[in-house]
Design a protein around this motif. Structure first.
Motif, PDB file in Angstrom:
ATOM      1  N   ASN A  94       0.821  -1.193  -0.071  1.00  0.00           N
ATOM      2  CA  ASN A  94      -0.127   0.021  -0.118  1.00  0.00           C
ATOM      3  C   ASN A  94       0.709   1.306   0.202  1.00  0.00           C
ATOM      4  OD1 ASN A  94      -2.347  -1.550   0.028  1.00  0.00           O
ATOM      5  ND2 ASN A  94      -2.697  -1.214   2.208  1.00  0.00           N
ATOM      6  N   VAL A  95       1.827   1.287   0.710  1.00  0.00           N
ATOM      7  CA  VAL A  95       2.792   2.545   0.789  1.00  0.00           C
ATOM      8  C   VAL A  95       3.661   2.610  -0.495  1.00  0.00           C
ATOM      9  CG1 VAL A  95       4.946   3.418   1.874  1.00  0.00           C
ATOM     10  CG2 VAL A  95       3.057   2.405   3.435  1.00  0.00           C
ATOM     11  N   GLN A  96       3.940   1.531  -1.159  1.00  0.00           N
ATOM     12  CA  GLN A  96       4.354   1.548  -2.368  1.00  0.00           C
ATOM     13  C   GLN A  96       3.576   2.264  -3.442  1.00  0.00           C
ATOM     14  OE1 GLN A  96       5.121  -2.515  -3.222  1.00  0.00           O
ATOM     15  NE2 GLN A  96       7.477  -2.326  -2.773  1.00  0.00           N
ATOM     16  N   ASN A  97       2.396   1.965  -3.296  1.00  0.00           N
ATOM     17  CA  ASN A  97       1.407   2.518  -4.252  1.00  0.00           C
ATOM     18  C   ASN A  97       0.843   3.919  -3.952  1.00  0.00           C
ATOM     19  OD1 ASN A  97       1.268  -0.105  -5.795  1.00  0.00           O
ATOM     20  ND2 ASN A  97      -0.298  -0.884  -4.529  1.00  0.00           N
ATOM     21  N   GLN A  98       0.769   4.226  -2.775  1.00  0.00           N
ATOM     22  CA  GLN A  98       0.328   5.375  -2.432  1.00  0.00           C
ATOM     23  C   GLN A  98       1.414   6.673  -2.151  1.00  0.00           C
ATOM     24  OE1 GLN A  98      -2.208   4.559   1.021  1.00  0.00           O
ATOM     25  NE2 GLN A  98      -3.441   3.144  -0.252  1.00  0.00           N
ATOM     26  N   CYS A  99       2.482   6.067  -2.000  1.00  0.00           N
ATOM     27  CA  CYS A  99       3.402   7.302  -1.414  1.00  0.00           C
ATOM     28  C   CYS A  99       4.505   7.156  -2.587  1.00  0.00           C
ATOM     29  CB  CYS A  99       3.953   7.030  -0.182  1.00  0.00           C
ATOM     30  SG  CYS A  99       2.849   6.712   1.167  1.00  0.00           S
ATOM     31  N   ASN A 100       4.550   6.818  -3.855  1.00  0.00           N
ATOM     32  CA  ASN A 100       5.520   6.918  -4.963  1.00  0.00           C
ATOM     33  C   ASN A 100       6.799   6.002  -4.489  1.00  0.00           C
ATOM     34  OD1 ASN A 100       6.573   7.686  -7.311  1.00  0.00           O
ATOM     35  ND2 ASN A 100       7.712   9.472  -6.297  1.00  0.00           N
ATOM     36  N   GLY A 101       6.622   4.835  -3.552  1.00  0.00           N
ATOM     37  CA  GLY A 101       7.480   4.077  -3.173  1.00  0.00           C
ATOM     38  C   GLY A 101       7.932   3.080  -4.398  1.00  0.00           C
ATOM     39  N   ASP A 102       9.552   2.870  -4.226  1.00  0.00           N
ATOM     40  CA  ASP A 102      10.281   2.325  -5.315  1.00  0.00           C
ATOM     41  C   ASP A 102      10.092   0.750  -5.024  1.00  0.00           C
ATOM     42  OD1 ASP A 102      12.103   1.278  -7.190  1.00  0.00           O
ATOM     43  OD2 ASP A 102      13.582   2.993  -6.972  1.00  0.00           O
ATOM     44  N   VAL A 103       9.492  -0.010  -5.804  1.00  0.00           N
ATOM     45  CA  VAL A 103       9.271  -1.507  -5.846  1.00  0.00           C
ATOM     46  C   VAL A 103      10.432  -2.080  -5.885  1.00  0.00           C
ATOM     47  CG1 VAL A 103       6.853  -1.304  -6.634  1.00  0.00           C
ATOM     48  CG2 VAL A 103       8.557  -1.872  -8.214  1.00  0.00           C
ATOM     49  N   LYS A 104      11.553  -1.419  -6.812  1.00  0.00           N
ATOM     50  CA  LYS A 104      12.756  -2.198  -7.053  1.00  0.00           C
ATOM     51  C   LYS A 104      13.750  -1.855  -5.894  1.00  0.00           C
ATOM     52  CE  LYS A 104      12.372  -2.321 -11.957  1.00  0.00           C
ATOM     53  NZ  LYS A 104      13.039  -2.122 -13.064  1.00  0.00           N
ATOM     54  N   ARG A 105      13.266  -0.941  -5.121  1.00  0.00           N
ATOM     55  CA  ARG A 105      14.437  -0.803  -3.772  1.00  0.00           C
ATOM     56  C   ARG A 105      13.549  -0.409  -2.355  1.00  0.00           C
ATOM     57  NH1 ARG A 105      16.926   5.042  -4.838  1.00  0.00           N
ATOM     58  NH2 ARG A 105      15.128   5.430  -5.584  1.00  0.00           N
ATOM     59  N   THR A 106      12.833  -1.745  -2.086  1.00  0.00           N
ATOM     60  CA  THR A 106      12.091  -1.974  -0.920  1.00  0.00           C
ATOM     61  C   THR A 106      12.717  -3.088  -0.175  1.00  0.00           C
ATOM     62  OG1 THR A 106      10.015  -1.388  -2.042  1.00  0.00           O
ATOM     63  CG2 THR A 106       9.930  -2.465   0.016  1.00  0.00           C
ATOM     64  N   TYR A 107      13.283  -2.496   1.055  1.00  0.00           N
ATOM     65  CA  TYR A 107      14.138  -3.214   1.844  1.00  0.00           C
ATOM     66  C   TYR A 107      13.256  -3.665   3.115  1.00  0.00           C
ATOM     67  CZ  TYR A 107      17.223  -0.979  -1.132  1.00  0.00           C
ATOM     68  OH  TYR A 107      17.777  -0.535  -2.457  1.00  0.00           O
ATOM     69  N   LEU A 108      13.940  -4.872   3.752  1.00  0.00           N
ATOM     70  CA  LEU A 108      13.041  -5.134   4.985  1.00  0.00           C
ATOM     71  C   LEU A 108      14.355  -5.503   6.059  1.00  0.00           C
ATOM     72  CD1 LEU A 108      10.697  -6.378   6.521  1.00  0.00           C
ATOM     73  CD2 LEU A 108      11.061  -8.414   5.675  1.00  0.00           C
ATOM     74  N   THR A 109      14.235  -4.943   7.370  1.00  0.00           N
ATOM     75  CA  THR A 109      15.126  -4.937   8.249  1.00  0.00           C
ATOM     76  C   THR A 109      14.617  -5.161   9.650  1.00  0.00           C
ATOM     77  OG1 THR A 109      17.175  -4.060   9.356  1.00  0.00           O
ATOM     78  CG2 THR A 109      15.596  -2.597   8.907  1.00  0.00           C
ATOM     79  N   GLY A 110      15.208  -5.654  10.722  1.00  0.00           N
ATOM     80  CA  GLY A 110      14.240  -5.933  11.865  1.00  0.00           C
ATOM     81  C   GLY A 110      15.608  -6.142  12.926  1.00  0.00           C
ATOM     82  N   PHE A 111      15.076  -5.766  14.150  1.00  0.00           N
ATOM     83  CA  PHE A 111      16.064  -5.952  15.483  1.00  0.00           C
ATOM     84  C   PHE A 111      15.388  -7.059  16.633  1.00  0.00           C
ATOM     85  CE2 PHE A 111      16.134  -4.421  19.965  1.00  0.00           C
ATOM     86  CZ  PHE A 111      17.494  -4.339  20.172  1.00  0.00           C
ATOM     87  N   SER A 112      16.437  -7.771  16.945  1.00  0.00           N
ATOM     88  CA  SER A 112      15.970  -8.928  17.814  1.00  0.00           C
ATOM     89  C   SER A 112      14.761  -9.876  17.187  1.00  0.00           C
ATOM     90  CB  SER A 112      15.450  -8.515  19.122  1.00  0.00           C
ATOM     91  OG  SER A 112      15.323  -9.198  20.178  1.00  0.00           O
ATOM     92  N   PHE A 113      13.828 -10.001  18.015  1.00  0.00           N
ATOM     93  CA  PHE A 113      12.996 -10.956  17.115  1.00  0.00           C
ATOM     94  C   PHE A 113      12.343 -10.517  15.896  1.00  0.00           C
ATOM     95  CE2 PHE A 113      11.003 -12.957  21.212  1.00  0.00           C
ATOM     96  CZ  PHE A 113      11.980 -14.199  21.162  1.00  0.00           C
ATOM     97  N   GLY A 114      12.300  -8.927  15.624  1.00  0.00           N
ATOM     98  CA  GLY A 114      12.179  -8.478  14.385  1.00  0.00           C
ATOM     99  C   GLY A 114      13.280  -8.929  13.361  1.00  0.00           C
TER     100      GLY A 114
END
Length: 132
Positions: A94-114
């Protein structure tokens, strides 16, 4: 520094940080951050999701000035991100579509259990994230 928006209309509540300006009107890279066990509800979302990770006030503004940052919050503590894989995917999409997000530069990170959740969510959504 961008202001944080508290979004409650999605499948999980989340904080959203948008760069203040996008001078070239280019697609904006997205960083989705998954919190650890102690930052789940009932801890207040603003406190929880600014303790660690990209939204921590002490972090470089360069990150916040150049990325859309999404930080969802789980309804209870534990190594449970796998249960919310579909929800995280929906929020990011949804954020990609509504906020001009780059689908080719979408990253996932997390801390501890994240951090554990990063692997669970990436496994459930192959080829969706550019890097984890």
């Amino acid at each position: 520094m961008p202001q944080l928006q508290h979004i409650t209309s999605g499948p999980l509540p989340y904080l959203l940080s948008m760069p203040l300006k996008n001078e070239n009107a280019n697609k904006i890279p997205i960083l989705c951050f998954l919190h650890g066990k102690d930052e789940a509800q009932p801890m207040k979302i603003l406190k929880a999701l600014t303790l660690h990770g990209p939204l921590r006030p002490e972090n470089l503004d360069r990150l916040k000035d150049n990325f859309i940052i999404i930080a969802p919050q789980t309804p209870k503590a534990g190594d449970l991100w796998y249960k919310f894989s579909k929800h995280v995917h929906e929020i990011v999409q949804n954020v990609q579509n509504q906020c001009n997000g780059d689908v080719k530069r979408t990253y996932l990170t997390g801390f501890s259990f994240g951090g554990n959740g990063v692997f669970d969510i990436a496994d459930s959504n192959p080829n969706f994230f550019a890097a984890i």
